[in-house]
Each structure stands twice: as C-alpha cells, then as structure tokens.
Write an enzyme that holds these catalytic residues in place. Structure first.
Site, mmCIF file in Angstrom:
data_model
loop_
_atom_site.group_PDB
_atom_site.id
_atom_site.type_symbol
_atom_site.label_atom_id
_atom_site.label_comp_id
_atom_site.label_asym_id
_atom_site.label_seq_id
_atom_site.Cartn_x
_atom_site.Cartn_y
_atom_site.Cartn_z
ATOM 1 C CG ASP A 308 -1.940 1.363 1.340
ATOM 2 O OD1 ASP A 308 -2.662 0.938 -0.094
ATOM 3 O OD2 ASP A 308 -1.353 1.999 1.445
ATOM 4 C CB ILE A 309 1.215 3.988 -1.820
ATOM 5 C CG1 ILE A 309 1.892 3.356 -3.150
ATOM 6 C CG2 ILE A 309 1.644 5.244 -2.398
ATOM 7 C CD1 ILE A 309 1.803 4.132 -5.479
ATOM 8 C CD GLU A 351 -4.827 3.712 -1.619
ATOM 9 O OE1 GLU A 351 -4.696 4.596 -0.715
ATOM 10 O OE2 GLU A 351 -5.078 4.512 -3.041
#
Length: 433
Positions: A308-309, A351
């Site tokens: 996950d960004i 994301e």
C-alpha cells in the site's frame, strides 16, 4: 451418323455440363462456409467487446461515485478525457436526475436506466448504468464505436463476394465453352478420342471432388490436334481453379488471423488495469487458484505480498490526481522491473497492489518486500516546474498453508493484517504475519 457417335456426343455434353454444375456448386458452398465462419467470428468479437465494456463500466462507476461523494468533478472530467483517448469510445457522459450536473466528453447520451444495460445500433453500442450515492443520483453512459468493426466486416464481405462472383462466372463460361467444343470434336473424332476423353472425364470428376492437383495421366496427352488443344485448355482451367482455391484459402486465413489478433486484444483488455497496465483483481483471483493447484501438486512454497502506498491521498490533495496517477504508473514500473517471470503482480484497487510469489518461502518473500521498499524509498517523481515528490510504501507478507488451505483468501487476510501492523508502526516498513 452412327449410334456410337451420337452416344459419345451425348455423353460428352452431359459430362461437361456436370463439370460446370459441380464447379459452380463447389464454389457456392465455399462462399456459404466462409460467410458462416465470418458471422461466428463477428459474434465472438461483439461478445468480447461487451465483456470489456462491462468491466470498464464497473471500474469507472466505482471511481466516479467516489469522486461525486467528494465533489471532485475535475477528476471525473480528466477520467473521461483519458478514457475517450485510450479506448475505442466516441463519447462518455454523466448526468444527474435533475440535469443540474452534467459532465461529458464526445457524443452525449442521456439514457435513464435502473441497472446496467446495453443498446446496440448500427454504429454504436451504448452502455448505461445508474450512479448510486445514498440513493440513485443519475446515470453514466458510454458510447462505444462500432466503426472499425463494421468497416472490417464490410470490406471482408465485399472482397469475398467479388472473389466468389468472378470464380463462378469463369467456371460457368468455361464449362459451356468446353461442352460445345467437345460436342463438335466428338461428332467427327469419337473413335480416335475415346481414350483421352475418358481421361479428361476422370480428371473432371477429380476436380468436382476437390482434388485440384495436376494429373500425371493428362500430362501424357501430347497430340497437336483438337484433343491436344482441349487438353491444354482443360489444364489451364484446372490451374485457374487451383489458383482460385489457394487465393480463397489465403483470404480466409488472413481474416481468421485478424479476428484472432483482435480477440486477443479484447481478452487482454479484460484482465489488465487500464492505468498501470498490470493485471487487475479479476485476473489475480482466477490465476491464483491455478498457481495454488500447481504448488500443491509439486509441494512448492507459495507466498504473497500486499503493498500500500503510504499517505497516497496526501499526494492527490497536494499535487492533484494527475501526479497521483503518475505515481501509480511509476510504482507499477518498479514492480515490473523487479518481478520474476513466474510472479503474478496486480493492482488490487486504488493504491493497493498484490504480488503472488511461486516457489518462494516466507524468508524469500520478505527479502523481495524489503528490496521493493528500498527501491521505492529512493525513487522520486519529477513533474512540471522541476518539482519532485517522493513516497514510501508499507508491505505485509504471508505464506500459503498448502496442506490446510484450498484457496489463498486466508493468506491474503494474514498479509493484510501484517500490512495493517506496518501502517500502525510508522509506515515505510515490512511486517510478516
């Protein structure tokens, strides 16, 4: 004129009329088969187009409902512009029930529907779906162009029709000419040409049955009289039929190749994320079951990573969705450059990304995760005015219990829990369940 001569004349006339009719019927049957195959392929292309349209509509419906909830109308307009440029789409429009909000790009459609629906015209397929917030807000309509498909079909049909008509005309004319010619010859030379005629009759039967290769027996007829001339003419007709058959076969193979290429493109669109060009969640769900079956059969390790960004919303808020999309694309390139051929990497949504690692234990997966984290940490995106933005990622790692688990859902849940732990412990780190 003797009975023998009359009988020979009658036989010759009947034989060559039959040759003409057989040839005519054979070519017509080829036309029918080719048109039938074309119809099947067109139906397949249309089904694949509708399947791709269904996936595209579902994906953008979710994006648009999220943007409407936050009133981010500019991002919706950007999505519409990108979609019209990327896909074979003539228009996309969004309008609410009161017509107070309307966003569009290209051709506008104002259909009002309560569920996903398709309307096909001669030039377009209109895909419509309701937009739901707390209740029905309005409608999203996408107008897919059928021009490219229609042009290809029309061109193929014209070529086929022209090709078939020319061959039918040549075959009929040749059959009539040869029937008359043989009739005149048989009247005066029935006895002397009986053997060559029998050979020609045999060859005509072979052609009618689809055997177009040259006959060794006919090649031995070398006389310079009418029989020899007739034989040469017959051989020329046989060569023309052979050439026509080869051209028809080549045309069919070319059309089939084009349909296969287009079908492959449509299938790839259905399993690929349009922004990052990674596999989408739909493909991952299907492929992971196959990979798990192979791992169970070979008793090989199988691990996965959820990524996950960190603080991705802050990038969108600070720099805009264009930079946010660029960040997703650049991060996808990092994943592509570091993955093995056997790995399956997909954009899971937003994301969030997932990597499935065959033949990899938990320690190996952790090393891969740490490498990705470091590569991302030192990467930056340069955009307008030489500004740059950096971002980090959090990663959760888990392995699949091959003996006790029938799918990877439990392993996904464990990796997601590990990701949650990484987020709670400051982000930019790897946690293993």
């Amino acid at each position: 004129m003797s009975i023998t001569h009359k009988f020979i004349l009658a036989i010759l006339t009947v034989v060559f009329l039959i040759v003409g009719l057989f040839t005519y019927g054979s070519v017509k049957e080829q036309k029918r088969i080719l048109n039938f195959e074309l119809e099947k392929r067109v139906k397949l292309m249309q089904d694949n187009l509708i399947q791709n349209a269904t996936y595209t509509m579902a994906y953008y419906k979710n994006e648009i409902e999220n943007d409407l909830a936050s009133m981010n109308l500019s991002h919706i307009q950007l999505l519409f512009t990108q979609l019209v440029k990327r896909e074979n789409i003539d228009g996309i429009s969004l309008s609410n029930n009161l017509q107070s909000v309307q966003i569009f790009e290209g051709i506008i459609s104002k259909k009002d529907v309560d569920k996903l629906s398709f309307e096909e015209t001669q030039t377009h397929i209109i895909v419509s779906t309701p937009i739901i917030l707390s209740s029905k807000w309005g409608n999203l309509n996408i107008v897919y162009s059928l021009k490219e498909l229609n042009d290809e079909i029309e061109s193929a049909q014209k070529d086929i029709q022209k090709f078939i008509d020319e061959r039918i005309r040549d075959a009929v004319v040749s059959a009539i000419i040869f029937s008359l010619f043989f009739g005149v010859l048989s009247y005066a030379l029935a006895v002397t040409i009986t053997k060559p005629i029998l050979l020609l009759t045999k060859r005509a039967d072979q052609i009618a049955n689809g055997k177009l290769e040259e006959s060794e027996e006919i090649l031995h007829i070398n006389s310079n009289d009418e029989v020899g001339i007739l034989t040469k003419s017959f051989m020329q007709m046989s060569q023309k039929l052979q050439k026509s058959y080869t051209e028809l076969k080549t045309l069919n193979e070319t059309l089939e190749k084009k349909v296969e290429e287009r079908t492959h493109e449509l299938k790839l669109l259905a399993v690929t994320d349009p922004l990052t060009q990674l596999y989408n969640r739909r493909y991952f769900t299907s492929a992971s079951n196959d990979v798990l079956s192979i791992a169970k059969r070979k008793q090989e390790n199988l691990s996965l990573i959820i990524i996950d960004i960190d603080k991705f919303k802050n990038i969108n808020d600070a720099y805009g969705h264009k930079v946010g999309d660029d960040a997703l694309v650049e991060f996808a390139n990092i994943l592509k450059n570091t993955q093995r051929k056997s790995d399956i990497t997909c954009r899971f949504g937003g994301e969030e990304f997932v990597i499935l690692l065959p033949e990899t234990d938990i320690e190996g997966a952790t090393k891969v995760a740490q490498k990705l984290r470091k590569e991302t940490e030192k990467f930056s995106i340069i955009f307008e005015s030489n500004q740059s933005v950096k971002f980090t990622i959090s990663l959760g790692v888990s392995s699949v219990d091959l003996e006790n688990e029938v799918n990877i859902e439990s392993a996904l849940k464990r990796a997601d829990d590990a990701l949650y732990e990484a987020k709670n412990e400051g982000r930019n780190c790897v946690r293993v369940f």
